[in-house]
Design an enzyme around this catalytic site. Structure first.
Site, PDB file in Angstrom:
ATOM      1  CB  SER A 133      -0.947   0.037   1.266  1.00  0.00           C
ATOM      2  OG  SER A 133      -1.856   1.168   1.205  1.00  0.00           O
ATOM      3  CE  LYS A 159      -4.524  -0.427   0.294  1.00  0.00           C
ATOM      4  NZ  LYS A 159      -5.468  -1.180   1.204  1.00  0.00           N
ATOM      5  CG  LEU A 160      -1.362   3.942  -6.596  1.00  0.00           C
ATOM      6  CD1 LEU A 160      -1.520   4.756  -7.927  1.00  0.00           C
ATOM      7  CD2 LEU A 160       0.032   3.972  -6.170  1.00  0.00           C
ATOM      8  CE  LYS A 161      -4.287   3.553   2.456  1.00  0.00           C
ATOM      9  NZ  LYS A 161      -5.554   2.869   2.882  1.00  0.00           N
ATOM     10  CG  ASP A 187      -8.145   2.090   0.305  1.00  0.00           C
ATOM     11  OD1 ASP A 187      -7.290   1.438   1.176  1.00  0.00           O
ATOM     12  OD2 ASP A 187      -9.230   2.450   0.504  1.00  0.00           O
ATOM     13  CG  ASN A 189      -8.404   4.716   3.577  1.00  0.00           C
ATOM     14  OD1 ASN A 189      -7.442   4.441   2.950  1.00  0.00           O
ATOM     15  ND2 ASN A 189      -8.738   3.676   4.466  1.00  0.00           N
ATOM     16  CD  GLU A 212      -9.012  -1.177   0.247  1.00  0.00           C
ATOM     17  OE1 GLU A 212      -7.797  -1.242  -0.605  1.00  0.00           O
ATOM     18  OE2 GLU A 212      -8.814  -1.531   1.512  1.00  0.00           O
ATOM     19  CG  ASP A 237     -10.859  -1.457   4.479  1.00  0.00           C
ATOM     20  OD1 ASP A 237      -9.606  -0.886   4.184  1.00  0.00           O
ATOM     21  OD2 ASP A 237     -10.946  -2.205   5.657  1.00  0.00           O
ATOM     22  CE  LYS A 261      -7.597  -3.107   6.175  1.00  0.00           C
ATOM     23  NZ  LYS A 261      -7.705  -1.417   6.582  1.00  0.00           N
ATOM     24  N   GLY A 289      -4.457  -4.853   5.558  1.00  0.00           N
ATOM     25  CA  GLY A 289      -3.419  -4.730   6.701  1.00  0.00           C
ATOM     26  C   GLY A 289      -3.684  -3.491   7.547  1.00  0.00           C
TER      27      GLY A 289
HETATM   28  C1  LIG Z   1      -3.239   3.514   8.580  1.00  0.00           C
HETATM   29  S1  LIG Z   1      -4.281   3.155   7.349  1.00  0.00           S
HETATM   30  C2  LIG Z   1      -4.627   1.550   7.515  1.00  0.00           C
HETATM   31  C3  LIG Z   1      -5.772   1.262   6.724  1.00  0.00           C
HETATM   32  C4  LIG Z   1      -5.562   0.912   5.213  1.00  0.00           C
HETATM   33  N1  LIG Z   1      -4.472  -0.054   5.089  1.00  0.00           N
HETATM   34  C5  LIG Z   1      -3.545   0.045   4.261  1.00  0.00           C
HETATM   35  O1  LIG Z   1      -3.614   0.624   3.389  1.00  0.00           O
HETATM   36  C6  LIG Z   1      -2.127  -1.252   4.268  1.00  0.00           C
HETATM   37  C7  LIG Z   1      -1.693  -0.883   5.359  1.00  0.00           C
HETATM   38  C8  LIG Z   1      -0.546  -2.034   5.518  1.00  0.00           C
HETATM   39  O2  LIG Z   1       0.072  -2.347   4.696  1.00  0.00           O
HETATM   40  O3  LIG Z   1      -0.636  -2.884   6.477  1.00  0.00           O
HETATM   41  C9  LIG Z   1      -6.702   0.336   4.430  1.00  0.00           C
HETATM   42  O4  LIG Z   1      -7.693   1.166   4.524  1.00  0.00           O
HETATM   43  O5  LIG Z   1      -6.553  -0.487   3.830  1.00  0.00           O
HETATM   44 MG   LIG Z   2      -8.487   0.185   2.797  1.00  0.00          MG
END
Ligand SMILES: CSCC[C@@H](NC(=O)CCC(=O)O)C(=O)O
Ligand SMILES: [Mg+2]
Length: 366
Positions: A133, A159-161, A187, A189, A212, A237, A261, A289
């Site tokens: 990520s 995976k790109l935020k 993703d 969020n 996501e 998610d 998760k 994660g």
């Molecule tokens: C601090 S962001 C944690 C939630 C985020 N997690 C990730 O992007 C993967 C983080 C990891 O590599 O554990 C998600 O929304 O999927």
């Molecule tokens: Mg996510």
């Protein structure tokens, strides 16, 4: 299994680099570890709640409080993971706190019985392909450097935020630099609304594996409406906190892929139930994660080895986040992580490292 005592140990783990998402920037992990001590052995669980209720409503101080005042006192005299799950059920929410306690009980019972997490959960593989990520960055060049480094390391999926204002440009730049064969997903969020559907539909040009959690963290209905306007598969998610949520999401067509998760859904027993439901409905799942230490990472890698986990997870190497892990680090080999084979989690905290990052410890005697 009889419990003699439970330790609630809080640790502070600095991140190697800030990790930025649409809801904030993480520079260190503030983690509660639950340690269950029994006459025949002990077990560990990791609470994935963050310091502030920004990813979900849970946060570390609340997890500590609910564990001490409600969840631990509710455990029966003789306990195993299923009994612990049953005992905690009357209390609403706090799934990450519940997951940490249930996992510590499960780890203890499996170390005693000699069975690995993978075997108990039904793993079908000895190693799992790993994605990574990548946070929101200050510039496209900085992003491309970061992605280049991860591709170099061998990650099989990027995976790109994303968030409004940082979505099409970074995705286009990564596609142009690394080509069409790179497994790529995004993703959000929960950073968008249904009014952004047209903007999100522009992502359809980039052959993403999934998008996501584009919409609100507790939504299913609007995601179903959005998924009818996108070619890119919608993955949920935050919206999926239980097997019931997963069933509703499948029924409504809110998701065609689910990120599982264990912390978010209350533990590995619930995570397995969601996996089994999704397999029955032909819905692909992958392991998400929460920047876990090697303890939570060990359990996630075991889960990711189940047959329905057909997409690379956010099960990265320890060094992705931590210069020094509290366990022997998980290291990427040919884009994969090996599933631990020892009893329980199959990995132990390294005591002096654990002590060096401990900010508090509290024992509850039984
Ligand atoms: C601090 S962001 C944690 C939630 C985020 N997690 C990730 O992007 C993967 C983080 C990891 O590599 O554990 C998600 O929304 O999927
Ligand atoms: Mg996510």
């Amino acid at each position: 299994m009889k419990i003699n005592a439970i330790e609630l140990r809080r640790i502070a783990m600095p991140l190697r680099a800030p990790f930025r998402t649409s809801f904030g920037v993480e520079t260190a992990r503030d983690i509660v570890l639950v340690r269950v001590v029994t006459p025949e052995g002990e077990g560990w669980g990791e609470c994935v709640a963050m310091s502030e209720p920004l990813y979900s409503s849970e946060y570390v101080d609340a997890a500590l409080d609910v564990l001490k005042r409600f969840l631990i006192p509710a455990l029966p005299e003789k306990v195993d993971a299923r009994a612990a799950k049953r005992a905690m059920k009357p209390f609403k929410g706090h799934r990450m706190a519940k997951a940490a306690l249930e996992t510590a009980v499960l780890d203890a019972q499996l170390r005693i019985s000699g069975e690995s997490f993978g075997s108990f959960l039904g793993a079908s593989r000895e190693r799992v392909p790993c994605g990574v990520s990548v946070g929101i960055m200050d510039s496209i060049p900085e992003l491309l450097d970061a992605v280049g480094g991860f591709v170099e390391e061998g990650y099989v999926r990027i995976k790109l935020k994303i968030e409004p204002g940082w979505d099409l440009a970074p995705v286009r730049a990564v596609r142009e630099r690394f080509g069409d064969d790179l497994l790529l997903q995004v993703d959000a969020n929960a950073a968008y609304t249904l009014a952004d559907a047209r903007q999100l539909a522009k992502l359809d040009d980039f052959d993403l594996l999934l998008i996501e959690q584009p919409l609100a963290d507790d939504d299913l209905v609007q995601h179903a409406a959005l998924s009818r306007q996108l070619k890119t598969p919608v993955c949920l998610d935050e919206s999926i906190e239980s097997v019931e949520h997963a069933a509703a999401a499948i029924t409504l067509g809110a998701a065609s892929i689910i990120n599982i998760k264990p912390g978010r859904v209350g533990g590995y027993l619930e995570a397995k139930a969601i996996h089994d439901l999704c397999v029955a409905h032909g819905v692909p799942v992958w392991c998400g994660g929460m920047l876990e230490t090697g303890l939570g990472r060990a359990a996630n890698v075991a889960l990711a080895a189940l047959p329905g986990f057909v997409l690379p997870g956010d099960t990265s190497a320890s060094r992705r986040y931590f210069a020094t892990d509290i366990t022997t680090p998980f290291e990427l080999a040919d884009g994969h992580l090996d599933v631990p084979t020892g009893p329980g989690l199959g990995i132990d905290p390294i005591q002096d490292i654990l002590d060096s990052v401990t900010t508090s410890s509290e024992w509850i005697k039984f």
